[in-house]
Design a protein around this motif. Structure first.
Motif, PDB file in Angstrom:
ATOM      1  N   SER A 218       0.842  -1.189   0.000  1.00 39.90           N
ATOM      2  CA  SER A 218       0.000   0.000   0.000  1.00 39.90           C
ATOM      3  C   SER A 218       0.876   1.238   0.000  1.00 39.90           C
ATOM      4  O   SER A 218       2.009   1.217   0.476  1.00 39.90           O
ATOM      5  CB  SER A 218      -0.916   0.010   1.226  1.00 39.90           C
ATOM      6  OG  SER A 218      -1.756  -1.134   1.224  1.00 39.90           O
ATOM      7  N   ILE A 219       0.335   2.325  -0.517  1.00 34.33           N
ATOM      8  CA  ILE A 219       1.111   3.547  -0.648  1.00 34.33           C
ATOM      9  C   ILE A 219       1.529   4.102   0.713  1.00 34.33           C
ATOM     10  O   ILE A 219       2.508   4.834   0.819  1.00 34.33           O
ATOM     11  CB  ILE A 219       0.332   4.593  -1.461  1.00 34.33           C
ATOM     12  CG1 ILE A 219       1.267   5.709  -1.948  1.00 34.33           C
ATOM     13  CG2 ILE A 219      -0.855   5.124  -0.680  1.00 34.33           C
ATOM     14  CD1 ILE A 219       0.664   6.604  -2.990  1.00 34.33           C
ATOM     15  N   THR A 220       0.821   3.728   1.761  1.00 33.06           N
ATOM     16  CA  THR A 220       1.156   4.197   3.106  1.00 33.06           C
ATOM     17  C   THR A 220       2.113   3.260   3.833  1.00 33.06           C
ATOM     18  O   THR A 220       2.538   3.562   4.948  1.00 33.06           O
ATOM     19  CB  THR A 220      -0.123   4.355   3.942  1.00 33.06           C
ATOM     20  OG1 THR A 220      -0.855   3.118   3.916  1.00 33.06           O
ATOM     21  CG2 THR A 220      -1.003   5.472   3.395  1.00 33.06           C
ATOM     22  N   ASP A 221       2.472   2.121   3.214  1.00 34.64           N
ATOM     23  CA  ASP A 221       3.381   1.179   3.862  1.00 34.64           C
ATOM     24  C   ASP A 221       4.808   1.722   3.895  1.00 34.64           C
ATOM     25  O   ASP A 221       5.205   2.519   3.034  1.00 34.64           O
ATOM     26  CB  ASP A 221       3.388  -0.158   3.110  1.00 34.64           C
ATOM     27  CG  ASP A 221       2.105  -0.946   3.285  1.00 34.64           C
ATOM     28  OD1 ASP A 221       1.319  -0.593   4.187  1.00 34.64           O
ATOM     29  OD2 ASP A 221       1.888  -1.900   2.517  1.00 34.64           O
ATOM     30  N   PRO A 222       5.619   1.265   4.856  1.00 37.02           N
ATOM     31  CA  PRO A 222       7.039   1.617   4.839  1.00 37.02           C
ATOM     32  C   PRO A 222       7.705   1.061   3.581  1.00 37.02           C
ATOM     33  O   PRO A 222       7.221   0.106   2.964  1.00 37.02           O
ATOM     34  CB  PRO A 222       7.592   0.932   6.103  1.00 37.02           C
ATOM     35  CG  PRO A 222       6.396   0.679   6.965  1.00 37.02           C
ATOM     36  CD  PRO A 222       5.252   0.447   6.031  1.00 37.02           C
ATOM     37  N   ALA A 223       8.817   1.653   3.180  1.00 30.91           N
ATOM     38  CA  ALA A 223       9.539   1.210   1.998  1.00 30.91           C
ATOM     39  C   ALA A 223      10.004  -0.235   2.152  1.00 30.91           C
ATOM     40  O   ALA A 223      10.377  -0.675   3.246  1.00 30.91           O
ATOM     41  CB  ALA A 223      10.748   2.110   1.754  1.00 30.91           C
ATOM     42  N   ILE A 224       9.966  -0.972   1.040  1.00 24.15           N
ATOM     43  CA  ILE A 224      10.441  -2.359   1.012  1.00 24.15           C
ATOM     44  C   ILE A 224      11.912  -2.342   0.611  1.00 24.15           C
ATOM     45  O   ILE A 224      12.266  -1.850  -0.462  1.00 24.15           O
ATOM     46  CB  ILE A 224       9.613  -3.188   0.017  1.00 24.15           C
ATOM     47  CG1 ILE A 224       8.137  -3.191   0.438  1.00 24.15           C
ATOM     48  CG2 ILE A 224      10.142  -4.616  -0.081  1.00 24.15           C
ATOM     49  CD1 ILE A 224       7.199  -3.738  -0.615  1.00 24.15           C
ATOM     50  N   THR A 225      12.778  -2.884   1.444  1.00 28.09           N
ATOM     51  CA  THR A 225      14.222  -2.735   1.240  1.00 28.09           C
ATOM     52  C   THR A 225      14.914  -4.048   0.855  1.00 28.09           C
ATOM     53  O   THR A 225      16.116  -4.183   1.022  1.00 28.09           O
ATOM     54  CB  THR A 225      14.880  -2.160   2.485  1.00 28.09           C
ATOM     55  OG1 THR A 225      14.600  -3.007   3.618  1.00 28.09           O
ATOM     56  CG2 THR A 225      14.350  -0.766   2.785  1.00 28.09           C
ATOM     57  N   SER A 226      14.171  -4.990   0.332  1.00 25.76           N
ATOM     58  CA  SER A 226      14.762  -6.262  -0.097  1.00 25.76           C
ATOM     59  C   SER A 226      15.696  -6.065  -1.278  1.00 25.76           C
ATOM     60  O   SER A 226      15.385  -5.358  -2.229  1.00 25.76           O
ATOM     61  CB  SER A 226      13.635  -7.223  -0.501  1.00 25.76           C
ATOM     62  OG  SER A 226      14.163  -8.341  -1.193  1.00 25.76           O
ATOM     63  N   HIS A 227      16.881  -6.704  -1.219  1.00 24.77           N
ATOM     64  CA  HIS A 227      17.819  -6.709  -2.347  1.00 24.77           C
ATOM     65  C   HIS A 227      17.705  -8.051  -3.059  1.00 24.77           C
ATOM     66  O   HIS A 227      18.646  -8.830  -3.143  1.00 24.77           O
ATOM     67  CB  HIS A 227      19.250  -6.462  -1.856  1.00 24.77           C
ATOM     68  CG  HIS A 227      19.482  -5.077  -1.344  1.00 24.77           C
ATOM     69  ND1 HIS A 227      20.712  -4.640  -0.910  1.00 24.77           N
ATOM     70  CD2 HIS A 227      18.632  -4.016  -1.187  1.00 24.77           C
ATOM     71  CE1 HIS A 227      20.617  -3.377  -0.524  1.00 24.77           C
ATOM     72  NE2 HIS A 227      19.358  -2.979  -0.681  1.00 24.77           N
ATOM     73  N   TRP A 228      16.523  -8.294  -3.640  1.00 20.27           N
ATOM     74  CA  TRP A 228      16.192  -9.599  -4.195  1.00 20.27           C
ATOM     75  C   TRP A 228      17.039  -9.964  -5.400  1.00 20.27           C
ATOM     76  O   TRP A 228      17.120 -11.143  -5.795  1.00 20.27           O
ATOM     77  CB  TRP A 228      14.717  -9.627  -4.592  1.00 20.27           C
ATOM     78  CG  TRP A 228      14.301  -8.523  -5.514  1.00 20.27           C
ATOM     79  CD1 TRP A 228      13.705  -7.345  -5.191  1.00 20.27           C
ATOM     80  CD2 TRP A 228      14.475  -8.489  -6.935  1.00 20.27           C
ATOM     81  NE1 TRP A 228      13.497  -6.575  -6.312  1.00 20.27           N
ATOM     82  CE2 TRP A 228      13.965  -7.251  -7.389  1.00 20.27           C
ATOM     83  CE3 TRP A 228      15.005  -9.378  -7.872  1.00 20.27           C
ATOM     84  CZ2 TRP A 228      13.979  -6.894  -8.743  1.00 20.27           C
ATOM     85  CZ3 TRP A 228      15.021  -9.017  -9.214  1.00 20.27           C
ATOM     86  CH2 TRP A 228      14.504  -7.790  -9.637  1.00 20.27           C
ATOM     87  N   TRP A 229      17.672  -8.993  -6.054  1.00 18.60           N
ATOM     88  CA  TRP A 229      18.468  -9.258  -7.260  1.00 18.60           C
ATOM     89  C   TRP A 229      19.859  -9.803  -6.947  1.00 18.60           C
ATOM     90  O   TRP A 229      20.591 -10.192  -7.845  1.00 18.60           O
ATOM     91  CB  TRP A 229      18.611  -7.962  -8.072  1.00 18.60           C
ATOM     92  CG  TRP A 229      19.249  -6.847  -7.300  1.00 18.60           C
ATOM     93  CD1 TRP A 229      20.583  -6.537  -7.245  1.00 18.60           C
ATOM     94  CD2 TRP A 229      18.573  -5.918  -6.443  1.00 18.60           C
ATOM     95  NE1 TRP A 229      20.794  -5.468  -6.417  1.00 18.60           N
ATOM     96  CE2 TRP A 229      19.575  -5.058  -5.928  1.00 18.60           C
ATOM     97  CE3 TRP A 229      17.262  -5.712  -6.094  1.00 18.60           C
ATOM     98  CZ2 TRP A 229      19.267  -4.005  -5.041  1.00 18.60           C
ATOM     99  CZ3 TRP A 229      16.962  -4.680  -5.218  1.00 18.60           C
ATOM    100  CH2 TRP A 229      17.944  -3.853  -4.715  1.00 18.60           C
ATOM    101  N   LYS A 230      20.230  -9.820  -5.680  1.00 17.97           N
ATOM    102  CA  LYS A 230      21.551 -10.317  -5.305  1.00 17.97           C
ATOM    103  C   LYS A 230      21.475 -11.820  -5.015  1.00 17.97           C
ATOM    104  O   LYS A 230      20.589 -12.293  -4.304  1.00 17.97           O
ATOM    105  CB  LYS A 230      22.074  -9.592  -4.069  1.00 17.97           C
ATOM    106  CG  LYS A 230      22.365  -8.117  -4.318  1.00 17.97           C
ATOM    107  CD  LYS A 230      22.969  -7.479  -3.099  1.00 17.97           C
ATOM    108  CE  LYS A 230      23.303  -6.007  -3.360  1.00 17.97           C
ATOM    109  NZ  LYS A 230      24.430  -5.895  -4.308  1.00 17.97           N
ATOM    110  N   ALA A 231      22.394 -12.589  -5.591  1.00 12.86           N
ATOM    111  CA  ALA A 231      22.445 -14.035  -5.369  1.00 12.86           C
ATOM    112  C   ALA A 231      22.767 -14.302  -3.910  1.00 12.86           C
ATOM    113  O   ALA A 231      23.604 -13.619  -3.294  1.00 12.86           O
ATOM    114  CB  ALA A 231      23.489 -14.673  -6.262  1.00 12.86           C
ATOM    115  N   GLU A 232      22.103 -15.285  -3.341  1.00 11.59           N
ATOM    116  CA  GLU A 232      22.351 -15.645  -1.936  1.00 11.59           C
ATOM    117  C   GLU A 232      23.717 -16.324  -1.794  1.00 11.59           C
ATOM    118  O   GLU A 232      24.137 -17.071  -2.649  1.00 11.59           O
ATOM    119  CB  GLU A 232      21.239 -16.589  -1.444  1.00 11.59           C
ATOM    120  CG  GLU A 232      19.855 -15.926  -1.419  1.00 11.59           C
ATOM    121  CD  GLU A 232      19.755 -14.814  -0.416  1.00 11.59           C
ATOM    122  OE1 GLU A 232      20.573 -14.804   0.531  1.00 11.59           O
ATOM    123  OE2 GLU A 232      18.886 -13.947  -0.575  1.00 11.59           O
TER     124      GLU A 232
END
Length: 363
Positions: free
Chosen positions: A349-363
């Motif tokens: 939702s537009i009121t949610d805190p920013a999502i900070t996942s770095h999903w493009w980085k290989a584990e």
């Protein structure tokens, strides 16, 4: 010398072939000769700051680069994470705010106080006029066209193949109430079967009042065309959506220019900016931004949270596929900009805190 002549000969033959093919691929703009705009001259739309035409020698060099330069890391070496979205998931969302889903590249699904809106919907496997060649998707859309709920509005930023997808439009036309498009793009939609009374065309700075708030079409520094003979015969731009409670901005495609500050001064601040961050290169620096410029555009727009778009789905340039994410994260940290990087299909939702996942980085 023989090799150079051979390459040039092949380029000429390829150019002729592409020209012949493109004769049937040009856009079909509506009649816009009577438009009263300072940016419409000699049957062509113009940027606010006119672009310098690329000399033939530079154009040939760019084509040669596409044929000869080895690409490294332009396609993912990981499986792109995609969260599947169902119609039931969407219908379960509340109707008292604005929800956002990044579908891929620049395609966005919104639930705007109960209404479903799509921006630049591209569901095809390739961003191309052909189904056998051209940039191919790195991942499938989080939701299929068949699973979409009825759509209230489709917003189009410009007519390039990675933003205006004929196959998607031909399916969406039966479930969509309204299409908001730049001036001239209505010609293509009508030729594909969309009823003219479903289409509203926009010039720069034109506004439309809807049941959910104000929609405005704002300038960008870019160009249009779907073939070799229709360049800039239709308009391009960005979208502002202002509800009584929140506001967001969708950049479409653009080089960095003074217009971002103008938009920010007129319509900002924005709770969320969705800003092009990808497919940049020195050879076309005036029509696509670097990630650093994208962050500056967000600042000019007076944005609170920035979500980078135009990335992670198609190979459209020479940089690595993850370079836009790496650079925009670094620059946002340096400039103290709040960045949101949701996975494809991740609903927020537009009121949610920013999502900070770095999903493009290989584990």
């Amino acid at each position: 010398m023989f090799v150079i002549k051979l390459v040039l000969s092949l380029l000429v033959l390829f150019g002729i072939a592409i020209y012949v093919i493109n004769l049937t691929l040009v856009a079909k703009p509506s009649a816009v000769a009577g438009i009263e705009s300072t940016h419409y001259q000699e049957n062509k739309f113009r940027n606010a700051a006119p672009r310098t035409p690329m000399p033939f020698s530079e154009t040939a060099a760019l084509w040669l680069r596409f044929f000869t330069e080895k690409k490294v890391g332009t396609t993912p070496d990981i499986t792109i994470p995609v969260q599947t979205v169902s119609q039931a998931d969407l219908n379960a969302l509340s109707n008292d705010t604005l929800h956002i889903v990044k579908l891929g590249h620049s395609s966005i699904l919104l639930k705007v106080y109960g209404e479903y809106w799509l921006i630049d919907p591209v569901f095809s496997d390739r961003a191309s006029p052909f189904n056998f060649m051209g940039p191919q998707r790195f991942h499938q859309p989080p939701i299929s066209l068949d699973d979409l709920p009825p759509i209230d509005k489709v917003l189009i930023s410009h007519n390039h193949y990675d933003h205006l997808d004929k196959a998607s439009v031909k399916i969406l036309l039966s479930i969509t109430k309204q299409f908001f498009v730049p001036t001239g793009v209505d010609g293509d939609l009508i030729s594909w079967g969309v009823d003219a009374d479903k289409i509203t065309t926009f010039d720069w700075w034109q506004e439309e009042e809807t049941s959910q708030g104000t929609v405005a079409f704002t300038p960008t520094q870019h160009f249009s065309g779907r073939g070799m003979g229709d360049g800039n015969s239709t308009l391009w731009g960005s979208w502002v959506i202002k509800t009584p409670q929140q506001s967001l901005y969708f950049s479409g495609d653009s080089g960095y220019f003074a217009g971002f500050k103008e938009i920010g001064d007129k319509y900002g601040p924005f709770d969320l900016t969705m800003v092009e961050t990808g497919a940049y290169d020195n050879d076309w620096a005036d029509i696509h931004m670097t990630p650093e410029e994208s962050v500056q555009a967000h600042i000019d727009l007076k944005g609170k949270i920035m979500m980078p778009i135009h990335n992670g789905t198609f190979d459209l340039a020479f940089h690595t596929w993850h370079d836009p994410f790496d650079r925009v994260v670094a620059e946002s940290e340096r400039r103290e900009v709040v960045l949101s990087t949701p996975e494809f299909g991740q609903i927020f939702s537009i009121t949610d805190p920013a999502i900070t996942s770095h999903w493009w980085k290989a584990e």
